[in-house]
Design an enzyme around this catalytic site. Structure first.
Site, PDB file in Angstrom:
ATOM      1  N   ALA A  36       0.746  -1.052   0.170  1.00 24.45           N
ATOM      2  CA  ALA A  36      -0.124  -0.019   0.092  1.00 24.45           C
ATOM      3  C   ALA A  36       0.925   1.446   0.084  1.00 24.45           C
ATOM      4  O   ALA A  36       0.500   2.351  -0.362  1.00 24.45           O
ATOM      5  CB  ALA A  36      -0.863   0.162   1.089  1.00 24.45           C
ATOM      6  N   ASP A  39       4.188   2.596  -5.581  1.00 20.65           N
ATOM      7  CA  ASP A  39       3.934   3.418  -6.447  1.00 20.65           C
ATOM      8  C   ASP A  39       2.529   3.157  -7.090  1.00 20.65           C
ATOM      9  O   ASP A  39       1.836   4.038  -7.501  1.00 20.65           O
ATOM     10  CB  ASP A  39       5.257   3.493  -7.515  1.00 20.65           C
ATOM     11  CG  ASP A  39       4.888   4.263  -8.627  1.00 20.65           C
ATOM     12  OD1 ASP A  39       5.075   5.540  -8.517  1.00 20.65           O
ATOM     13  OD2 ASP A  39       4.822   3.903  -9.907  1.00 20.65           O
ATOM     14  N   LEU A  40       2.556   1.877  -7.513  1.00 19.46           N
ATOM     15  CA  LEU A  40       1.324   1.599  -8.367  1.00 19.46           C
ATOM     16  C   LEU A  40      -0.129   1.798  -7.368  1.00 19.46           C
ATOM     17  O   LEU A  40      -0.913   2.359  -8.057  1.00 19.46           O
ATOM     18  CB  LEU A  40       1.225   0.042  -8.533  1.00 19.46           C
ATOM     19  CG  LEU A  40       0.074  -0.496  -9.415  1.00 19.46           C
ATOM     20  CD1 LEU A  40       0.323  -0.013 -10.748  1.00 19.46           C
ATOM     21  CD2 LEU A  40      -0.148  -1.993  -9.260  1.00 19.46           C
ATOM     22  N   LYS A 158       1.315  -7.618 -13.432  1.00 16.38           N
ATOM     23  CA  LYS A 158       2.451  -8.074 -14.248  1.00 16.38           C
ATOM     24  C   LYS A 158       3.705  -7.865 -13.736  1.00 16.38           C
ATOM     25  O   LYS A 158       3.864  -6.676 -12.942  1.00 16.38           O
ATOM     26  CB  LYS A 158       2.353  -7.948 -15.758  1.00 16.38           C
ATOM     27  CG  LYS A 158       2.237  -6.222 -15.861  1.00 16.38           C
ATOM     28  CD  LYS A 158       2.845  -5.848 -17.210  1.00 16.38           C
ATOM     29  CE  LYS A 158       3.543  -4.619 -17.333  1.00 16.38           C
ATOM     30  NZ  LYS A 158       3.957  -3.705 -18.573  1.00 16.38           N
ATOM     31  N   LYS A 192      -9.111  -0.597 -21.152  1.00 14.74           N
ATOM     32  CA  LYS A 192      -9.335   0.564 -21.504  1.00 14.74           C
ATOM     33  C   LYS A 192     -10.509   0.595 -22.563  1.00 14.74           C
ATOM     34  O   LYS A 192     -10.667  -0.345 -23.273  1.00 14.74           O
ATOM     35  CB  LYS A 192      -7.982   1.130 -22.622  1.00 14.74           C
ATOM     36  CG  LYS A 192      -7.086   1.333 -21.766  1.00 14.74           C
ATOM     37  CD  LYS A 192      -5.781   1.551 -22.740  1.00 14.74           C
ATOM     38  CE  LYS A 192      -4.605   1.999 -21.743  1.00 14.74           C
ATOM     39  NZ  LYS A 192      -4.520   3.417 -21.391  1.00 14.74           N
ATOM     40  N   GLU A 226       5.815   4.851 -26.543  1.00 12.39           N
ATOM     41  CA  GLU A 226       6.007   5.663 -25.236  1.00 12.39           C
ATOM     42  C   GLU A 226       7.020   7.008 -25.495  1.00 12.39           C
ATOM     43  O   GLU A 226       8.281   6.478 -26.137  1.00 12.39           O
ATOM     44  CB  GLU A 226       6.306   4.772 -24.227  1.00 12.39           C
ATOM     45  CG  GLU A 226       5.387   3.625 -23.909  1.00 12.39           C
ATOM     46  CD  GLU A 226       5.755   2.905 -22.726  1.00 12.39           C
ATOM     47  OE1 GLU A 226       5.191   2.977 -21.603  1.00 12.39           O
ATOM     48  OE2 GLU A 226       6.713   2.303 -22.735  1.00 12.39           O
ATOM     49  N   HIS A 250       0.544  -6.982 -23.271  1.00 12.71           N
ATOM     50  CA  HIS A 250      -0.461  -6.018 -23.953  1.00 12.71           C
ATOM     51  C   HIS A 250      -0.582  -6.182 -25.536  1.00 12.71           C
ATOM     52  O   HIS A 250      -1.600  -6.516 -25.973  1.00 12.71           O
ATOM     53  CB  HIS A 250       0.050  -4.719 -23.808  1.00 12.71           C
ATOM     54  CG  HIS A 250       0.426  -4.208 -22.217  1.00 12.71           C
ATOM     55  ND1 HIS A 250      -0.432  -4.535 -21.147  1.00 12.71           N
ATOM     56  CD2 HIS A 250       1.393  -3.579 -21.471  1.00 12.71           C
ATOM     57  CE1 HIS A 250       0.044  -4.303 -20.147  1.00 12.71           C
ATOM     58  NE2 HIS A 250       1.220  -3.600 -20.192  1.00 12.71           N
ATOM     59  N   LYS A 340      10.355   2.808 -26.118  1.00 12.63           N
ATOM     60  CA  LYS A 340      10.476   3.897 -25.132  1.00 12.63           C
ATOM     61  C   LYS A 340      11.183   5.057 -25.605  1.00 12.63           C
ATOM     62  O   LYS A 340      11.866   4.823 -26.868  1.00 12.63           O
ATOM     63  CB  LYS A 340      11.020   3.424 -23.932  1.00 12.63           C
ATOM     64  CG  LYS A 340      10.413   2.458 -23.087  1.00 12.63           C
ATOM     65  CD  LYS A 340      10.595   2.596 -21.578  1.00 12.63           C
ATOM     66  CE  LYS A 340       9.525   1.974 -20.648  1.00 12.63           C
ATOM     67  NZ  LYS A 340       8.433   2.342 -20.529  1.00 12.63           N
TER      68      LYS A 340
HETATM   69  N1  LIG Z   1       4.256   1.301 -10.987  1.00 16.18           N
HETATM   70  C1  LIG Z   1       3.608   0.917 -12.038  1.00 16.18           C
HETATM   71  O1  LIG Z   1       3.587   1.917 -12.811  1.00 16.18           O
HETATM   72  C2  LIG Z   1       3.375  -0.295 -12.486  1.00 16.18           C
HETATM   73  C3  LIG Z   1       2.810  -0.573 -13.753  1.00 16.18           C
HETATM   74  C4  LIG Z   1       2.465  -1.878 -13.959  1.00 16.18           C
HETATM   75  C5  LIG Z   1       2.867  -2.924 -13.182  1.00 16.18           C
HETATM   76  N2  LIG Z   1       3.459  -2.991 -11.906  1.00 16.18           N
HETATM   77  C6  LIG Z   1       3.684  -3.924 -11.209  1.00 16.18           C
HETATM   78  O2  LIG Z   1       2.876  -3.710  -9.769  1.00 16.18           O
HETATM   79  C7  LIG Z   1       3.470  -4.178  -8.784  1.00 16.18           C
HETATM   80  C8  LIG Z   1       3.920  -3.059  -7.862  1.00 16.18           C
HETATM   81  O3  LIG Z   1       4.752  -2.105  -8.378  1.00 16.18           O
HETATM   82  P1  LIG Z   1       4.895  -0.723  -7.854  1.00 16.18           P
HETATM   83  O4  LIG Z   1       5.633   0.317  -8.879  1.00 16.18           O
HETATM   84  O5  LIG Z   1       4.018  -0.158  -6.981  1.00 16.18           O
HETATM   85  O6  LIG Z   1       6.386  -1.303  -6.931  1.00 16.18           O
HETATM   86  P2  LIG Z   1       7.093  -0.703  -5.684  1.00 16.18           P
HETATM   87  O7  LIG Z   1       6.650   0.646  -5.397  1.00 16.18           O
HETATM   88  O8  LIG Z   1       8.589  -0.837  -5.868  1.00 16.18           O
HETATM   89  O9  LIG Z   1       6.814  -1.521  -4.425  1.00 16.18           O
HETATM   90  C9  LIG Z   1       5.554  -1.712  -3.774  1.00 16.18           C
HETATM   91  C10 LIG Z   1       5.550  -1.883  -2.411  1.00 16.18           C
HETATM   92  O10 LIG Z   1       6.240  -3.203  -2.073  1.00 16.18           O
HETATM   93  C11 LIG Z   1       6.950  -3.065  -1.041  1.00 16.18           C
HETATM   94  N3  LIG Z   1       8.410  -3.541  -1.379  1.00 16.18           N
HETATM   95  C12 LIG Z   1       9.271  -3.112  -2.431  1.00 16.18           C
HETATM   96  N4  LIG Z   1      10.509  -3.600  -2.539  1.00 16.18           N
HETATM   97  C13 LIG Z   1      10.342  -4.739  -1.595  1.00 16.18           C
HETATM   98  C14 LIG Z   1      11.087  -5.999  -1.268  1.00 16.18           C
HETATM   99  N5  LIG Z   1      12.265  -5.842  -1.960  1.00 16.18           N
HETATM  100  N6  LIG Z   1      10.820  -6.570  -0.468  1.00 16.18           N
HETATM  101  C15 LIG Z   1       9.747  -6.316   0.228  1.00 16.18           C
HETATM  102  N7  LIG Z   1       8.693  -5.440  -0.119  1.00 16.18           N
HETATM  103  C16 LIG Z   1       9.140  -4.709  -0.917  1.00 16.18           C
HETATM  104  C17 LIG Z   1       7.147  -1.680  -0.626  1.00 16.18           C
HETATM  105  O11 LIG Z   1       6.140  -1.591   0.480  1.00 16.18           O
HETATM  106  P3  LIG Z   1       6.544  -1.786   1.885  1.00 16.18           P
HETATM  107  O12 LIG Z   1       7.977  -1.326   2.103  1.00 16.18           O
HETATM  108  O13 LIG Z   1       5.862  -0.743   2.800  1.00 16.18           O
HETATM  109  O14 LIG Z   1       6.317  -2.883   2.339  1.00 16.18           O
HETATM  110  C18 LIG Z   1       6.744  -1.026  -1.745  1.00 16.18           C
HETATM  111  O15 LIG Z   1       6.098   0.190  -1.323  1.00 16.18           O
HETATM  112  C19 LIG Z   1       4.981  -4.789  -9.360  1.00 16.18           C
HETATM  113  O16 LIG Z   1       4.708  -6.029  -9.666  1.00 16.18           O
HETATM  114  C20 LIG Z   1       5.088  -4.150 -10.678  1.00 16.18           C
HETATM  115  O17 LIG Z   1       5.822  -4.720 -11.474  1.00 16.18           O
HETATM  116  C21 LIG Z   1       3.637  -1.442 -11.524  1.00 16.18           C
END
Ligand SMILES: NC(=O)c1ccc[n+]([C@@H]2O[C@H](COP(=O)([O-])OP(=O)(O)OC[C@H]3O[C@@H](n4cnc5c(N)ncnc54)[C@H](OP(=O)(O)O)[C@@H]3O)[C@@H](O)[C@H]2O)c1
Length: 485
Positions: A36, A39-40, A158, A192, A226, A250, A340
């Site tokens: 929570a 970034d997502l 994903k 979408k 992109e 996609h 990209k």
């Molecule tokens: N961001 C995007 O635009 C995007 C787009 C498409 C798909 N996704 C997918 O969505 C998922 C989440 O993406 P995100 O960008 O939100 O990821 P993130 O910000 O890197 O990580 C999400 C949360 O996971 C926990 N975390 C991160 N690294 C960790 C580690 N090594 N060990 C344990 N907990 C860890 C952290 O929360 P805590 O520290 O509070 O536990 C962090 O806030 C991924 O599978 C990503 O591939 C993301």
């Protein structure tokens, strides 16, 4: 909106008759968001929950429980989700048994407090390396067991594996604890409006399907371009590259929507069964002649991005010629490209029809006339356009291409909601139509994986360009060219 409304665009009038909507209200449920603080969650999940709340589409009995390692207090979560009631936060290590014991008792308490009947959605907004462990831990303490009363569904983001072997290994872990109807794999392109509209367009109109085949269609172009570089997600991207990030999921899903046969009904498995048939009909890449079918590229400066290896061979661009060996599509190339740091952020599917067989107009050969082109624009502005040849006004015989353009925002007076809104609602409703099934993942990995290991040259291109010139040459050698949006 009135029953029928006449709207005016530049040089265009169109009427919209109020359509039929499937009104469904989700059952009471809770939602646990792992990651929570990430970034997502901040960019997509929370705004979409708010959007659904403002539209009155959330269940009346509903709560959100954020979970993470970070010591975020409730006020922190509330500031990320303003206006949404019933928010809770639980701090814990994803690998510790105690986290899941605490989660189980918290869920019992919240289910009783909010009358959610034990129904719960687990959203894994976590780095994919944690999917195995978290699923295993939840399974171990029966959080995923639907016989305990109430349903449980798990949303996976994903990437769904790094290749076929890792996708199968994740699938095996998932299968140990979950039935396929409990699994929701997010491919946000499928949420979408324009993408869903492809199905309406093809199967709710009788005029397109008769010409939707190799007799009338010359080729199809699918572009997901992109403008941004890898940005903050460089670490993830450098170990993935464009083939895993865009094509295996996609681009393949978009291709299937254009190419599939009409399903017998809109039921989730009927729709998804037809996609599998397309994936099974994809002509595999052959080492021989591969360089004529696939171009990989990397933008200049990519290796200097923070988090990217200085010797990185990761492609940030790919273009490929895909063939579907079946009765409908034999001989019709599907050209796919994505990258990209390109000139423009733009995603579309363009269906380019064949030239007229014979031109009636003196001095004009059939090839002088622009082919009819139907374009589904996916981003940034969602819409559909159709290009036809028309007479220009005046005493002389002048012909020119006329584009009829339908823009979602202009036609309906509002921008399409974020794809995550639609998909989150579908998870609550238990509708899997827009979520890729495990067999689709396996087929698409089987198709794309050989490219991950192929010895193809990595072409460079300048940021802000349209990609490597070899991608242009690939089409030019077949007498065609990429559309330039
Ligand atoms: N961001 C995007 O635009 C995007 C787009 C498409 C798909 N996704 C997918 O969505 C998922 C989440 O993406 P995100 O960008 O939100 O990821 P993130 O910000 O890197 O990580 C999400 C949360 O996971 C926990 N975390 C991160 N690294 C960790 C580690 N090594 N060990 C344990 N907990 C860890 C952290 O929360 P805590 O520290 O509070 O536990 C962090 O806030 C991924 O599978 C990503 O591939 C993301």
């Amino acid at each position: 909106m009135s029953q029928e409304e006449l709207r005016h665009g530049p040089g265009l009038k169109y009427s919209i008759r109020e359509g039929l909507c499937l009104e469904q209200k989700p059952e009471p449920c809770g939602m646990v968001i792992f990651g929570a603080s990430g970034d997502l969650a901040a960019r997509k999940i929370f705004p979409s929950l708010q959007g659904l709340g403002q539209k009155g589409l959330l269940p009346e009995n509903f709560f959100v429980l954020g979970l993470g390692r970070s010591p975020m207090d409730l006020a922190g979560l509330k500031s990320r989700l303003p206006g949404l009631p019933n928010l809770y936060y639980l701090q814990g290590d994803y690998t510790a048994d105690s986290t899941y014991a605490a989660l189980g008792s918290r869920l019992k308490e919240l289910a009783a407090k909010h009358g959610t009947k034990g129904n719960v959605i687990f959203y894994l907004a976590l780095p994919p390396g944690l999917f195995h462990d978290v699923t295993h831990q939840m399974g171990k303490v029966s959080l995923l067991d639907q016989t305990r009363g109430g349903w449980s569904r798990v949303v996976f983001e994903k990437p769904f594996g790094q290749d076929l072997a890792s996708a199968l290994s994740l699938a095996a872990e998932i299968r140990d604890h979950l039935q396929e109807p409990q699994v929701y794999r997010m491919d946000h392109y499928l949420g979408k409006d324009t993408v869903q509209n492809i199905l309406m367009f093809r199967f709710a109109n009788s005029i397109f399907e008769p010409i939707w085949n190799r007799t009338y269609i010359d080729h199809v172009q699918i572009s997901v371009l992109e403008a941004e570089g890898v940005g903050r997600r460089a670490g993830y991207y450098d170990s993935s590259g464009v083939l895993r990030d865009m094509f295996q999921n996609h681009a393949m899903q978009l291709l299937a929507l254009v190419a599939k046969e009409p399903p017998a009904s809109f039921a989730a498995d009927c729709v998804r069964d037809e996609k599998i048939k397309v994936f099974k009909a994809l002509k595999p890449f052959d080492e021989r002649g591969l360089a004529e079918r696939v171009v990989l590229g990397q933008y200049r400066g990519y290796r200097d991005e923070p988090g990217v290896s200085a010797a990185s061979q990761t492609p940030t661009y790919a273009a490929m010629r895909v063939e579907i060996s079946n009765w409908r599509w034999e001989g019709v190339p599907f050209y796919l490209r994505s990258g990209k740091s390109l000139r423009k952020r733009h995603a579309e599917i363009a269906v380019i029809f064949k030239h007229v067989p014979h031109s009636l107009f003196s001095q004009l050969a059939p090839t002088h006339l622009d082919p009819n082109t139907l374009v589904f624009r996916i981003q940034p502005e969602e819409g559909v356009s159709l290009t036809i040849e028309a007479k220009k006004p005046g005493p002389k015989t002048c012909i020119g291409a006329l584009t009829m353009d339908f823009d979602y925002a202009e036609a309906f007076g509002e921008h399409s909601p974020d794809a995550y809104e639609r998909l989150l609602l579908d998870v609550m409703l238990g509708d899997q139509t827009l979520f890729p099934r495990q067999d689709a993942l396996e087929e698409t990995w089987r198709f794309i994986e050989p490219l991950l290991h192929a010895s193809l040259p990595l072409r460079s291109y300048s940021p802000g360009d349209w990609g490597p010139e070899e991608a242009d040459r690939m089409l030019e050698s077949e007498g065609r060219s990429w559309r330039q949006p």
